[in-house]
Design an enzyme around this catalytic site. Structure first.
Site, mmCIF file in Angstrom:
data_model
loop_
_atom_site.group_PDB
_atom_site.id
_atom_site.type_symbol
_atom_site.label_atom_id
_atom_site.label_comp_id
_atom_site.label_asym_id
_atom_site.label_seq_id
_atom_site.Cartn_x
_atom_site.Cartn_y
_atom_site.Cartn_z
ATOM 1 C CG ASP A 98 -2.047 0.650 0.972
ATOM 2 O OD1 ASP A 98 -2.238 1.547 0.637
ATOM 3 O OD2 ASP A 98 -2.977 0.546 1.799
ATOM 4 C CG ASP A 199 -4.745 6.027 0.785
ATOM 5 O OD1 ASP A 199 -5.294 4.994 1.181
ATOM 6 O OD2 ASP A 199 -4.773 7.083 1.203
ATOM 7 C CD GLU A 250 -8.848 4.388 -0.772
ATOM 8 O OE1 GLU A 250 -9.848 4.309 -0.108
ATOM 9 O OE2 GLU A 250 -8.056 5.203 -1.073
ATOM 10 C CG HIS A 324 -8.393 -1.214 5.465
ATOM 11 N ND1 HIS A 324 -8.614 -0.854 4.023
ATOM 12 C CD2 HIS A 324 -8.669 0.262 5.738
ATOM 13 C CE1 HIS A 324 -7.903 0.172 3.876
ATOM 14 N NE2 HIS A 324 -7.749 1.218 4.119
#
Ligand code: TEU
Length: 556
Positions: A98, A199, A250, A324
């Site tokens: 990530d 992200d 994302e 998450h």
């Protein structure tokens, strides 16, 4: 359609803090992940994505990175990380890191320098605007509540933070920032990681002039900004392509048009994108903190539109129900009562795995973990939940109502420790877990699932295997059935003469389902009830949450 190898992968997401704690400090670790490699292999996934493990003050559980090229000692060492990577590679599992490049922790040395003075060389690494103390430069809101600007006395300016005030947004316009980012990515690529999950990558391009948003919270000014694609092309050319990195971006509050551009192969940007539109169909008036039952017809429409729209332009979806940041899907779009938890979890799994794209499975989803039973606000850890609990009350909601909203919508719902077995703390830790374990762990746990051939775990294992044995699931066109039964979602995947048909009842009531587009049914690939259903032709009664995946051929 030409298939790239990664297009048939299934990915398993690990939130390391809650995955498995090998040293008893209540906080998951690398050693804990290593212990579970055989488990991951058994499931059949090709790649794991691990959320950030770099040093971080943990204000946002690692999405506030203080040092990009190191490992947080709470997780272990860089050496252990390399060992994990090697061991995964030995069994044929790839690792996706990530990378959080929209912002850094304010504890990062860049920010520590930047905030000293306007002439500091790192000052321009961040986004600053003048303003009067107490009066932020714009009315933009942070994603976690409150203003997205925080005042810095030393320079008499505000810095932008789209997330928590300890997460300062980087200034991608500055070439020095992009050059540092490439160094970071190169560091991990050289180490041998196989993928990057980027992200909130569609938020990296901010406007040059900052204006008040009189229509909303500011997001229309910084979402899918005009330089995102330029920056992605740069990273692709210098890092992703040379190192053969698999990428998923994302995308926060994005549009389909933007995701097509980000992922269509000739653009050389990303392989696939996550979007969240299908996870907002239970937000009343689009507001996450207002509860309503999910709108199935909106869900079906969104999933179908994204299938058709992305497919038509060679875009590629990352498919998911859980991560998450999301409450557990079985408690949300399924039914987490004893009676229907397993059946509905399997139904949701099958519906997702039948779609075109790359499925991402989030830890615990494979055993049907539910939202926990929250008893008090003190049990929460998430910065967003704690902020919202206060804000909702400041907006006039009672504390009971605010608590109900946070309990249903908190990101902590998905972050409770993985339930491995029925021993104390669900086998996650021998110490005190950083976040409470859901009380249903004695019933819902990995050991129990592994002991029973009809468990959710083995259902996922079959779905993952089907993606390898049935290329139509990868390449097939998507056709949604037009059916009057509003509680059923049914669609076909079609490649040449072959059809894979998926039908699913989303309710706890039987529904009669009739289809108008006949196929020669050859085989039942998977169902969540006993028995073979290939003798159905045109009409059947689906039991509560019943789902089926058939293979057949087009009737000519
Ligand atoms: O999340 C981005 C994001 O916008 C959300 O999913 C966010 O949690 C939601 O809007 C809040 O209502 C990513 C990470 O997945 C998340 O864990 C981080 O907190 C966030 O970025 C900031 O890095």
């Amino acid at each position: 359609m030409q298939i790239e190898e990664w297009q048939s992968y299934s990915v398993y997401q690990i939130y390391p803090k809650s995955f498995n704690d090998a040293n008893g400090d209540g906080f998951g670790d690398i050693e804990g992940i290593r212990e579970k490699i055989p488990y991951l292999k058994k499931l059949g996934i090709e790649m794991i994505w691990i959320t950030p493990m770099q040093p971080s003050p943990q204000k946002d559980n690692g999405y506030d990175i203080a040092d990009y090229c190191a490992i947080n000692p709470q997780y272990g060492t860089l050496l252990e990380f390399k060992q994990l990577l090697n061991e995964l590679h030995e069994v044929g599992i790839k690792l996706m890191m990530d990378v959080v490049l929209n912002h850094t922790s304010t504890e990062h040395q860049w920010f520590q320098a930047a905030k000293q003075s306007r002439s500091n060389p790192f000052h321009d690494f961040y986004i600053w605007q003048e303003g009067v103390p107490g009066q932020p430069p714009t009315n933009w809101e942070s994603k976690f509540g409150g203003s997205s600007w925080a005042y810095n006395e030393a320079t008499a300016e505000y810095y932008l933070h789209l997330f928590d005030k300890t997460q300062a947004d980087l200034n991608w316009r500055n070439p020095a920032v992009r050059s540092e980012i490439k160094k970071i990515l190169r560091f991990w690529a050289e180490l041998g990681v196989d993928g990057f999950r980027l992200d909130v990558i569609n938020l990296i391009s901010k406007p040059e002039v900052f204006l008040d948003d009189n229509q909303g919270d500011g997001r229309r000014f910084y979402t899918d900004g005009d330089q995102v694609e330029t920056y992605l092309k740069e990273l692709n050319e210098e890092i992703f392509r040379p190192y053969g990195i698999i990428t998923v971006g994302e995308m926060s509050s994005t549009s389909m048009a933007a995701c097509i551009e980000y992922t269509k192969p000739e653009n050389n940007e990303l392989n696939m994108t996550f979007n969240f539109h299908h996870l907002k169909v239970d937000y009343k008036n689009g507001d996450k903190w207002q509860l309503m039952p999910m709108d199935l017809s909106a869900l079906k429409q969104l999933l179908s539109d994204w299938q058709n729209g992305m497919q038509a332009k060679q875009g590629w979806n990352a498919l998911f129900w859980c991560n998450h940041d999301q409450p557990r899907i079985v408690s949300r779009y399924g039914n987490d009562t004893d009676e229907y938890r397993e059946t509905s979890a399997k139904m949701l799994a099958l519906v997702l795995h039948g779609l075109q794209g790359t499925p991402y499975l989030y830890q615990g989803e494979e055993i049907g973990m539910t939202n926990p039973d929250w008893r008090s606000i003190d049990e929460f850890e998430d910065v967003e939940s704690l902020n919202q609990f206060k804000l909702l009350q400041a907006q006039g909601r009672t504390s009971a109502d605010a608590f109900a909203a946070v309990s249903a919508r908190s990101r902590d719902n998905g972050r409770t420790p993985v339930q491995w077995n029925e021993s104390q703390q669900a086998g996650f830790t021998t110490g005190k877990p950083w976040l409470k374990v859901a009380s249903n762990y004695t019933k819902i746990n990995v050991a129990e699932c592994l002991s029973r051939a009809d468990s959710i775990f083995y259902f996922y294992q079959k779905l993952i295997a089907l993606r390898k044995s049935e290329p139509t699931l990868i390449t097939g066109g998507f056709v949604r059935h037009d059916q009057p039964e509003e509680n059923v979602f049914a669609y076909d995947r079609i490649a040449g003469a072959e059809v894979i048909r998926v039908v699913a009842n989303f309710t706890d009531q039987p529904v009669v389902f009739e289809w108008t587009n006949p196929i020669h049914l050859a085989e039942t690939l998977l169902t969540n009830y006993e028995g073979d259903a290939t003798n159905y032709q045109g009409k059947l009664t689906l039991r509560p949450y019943e789902t089926m995946m058939w293979k057949g051929t087009v009737v000519v």
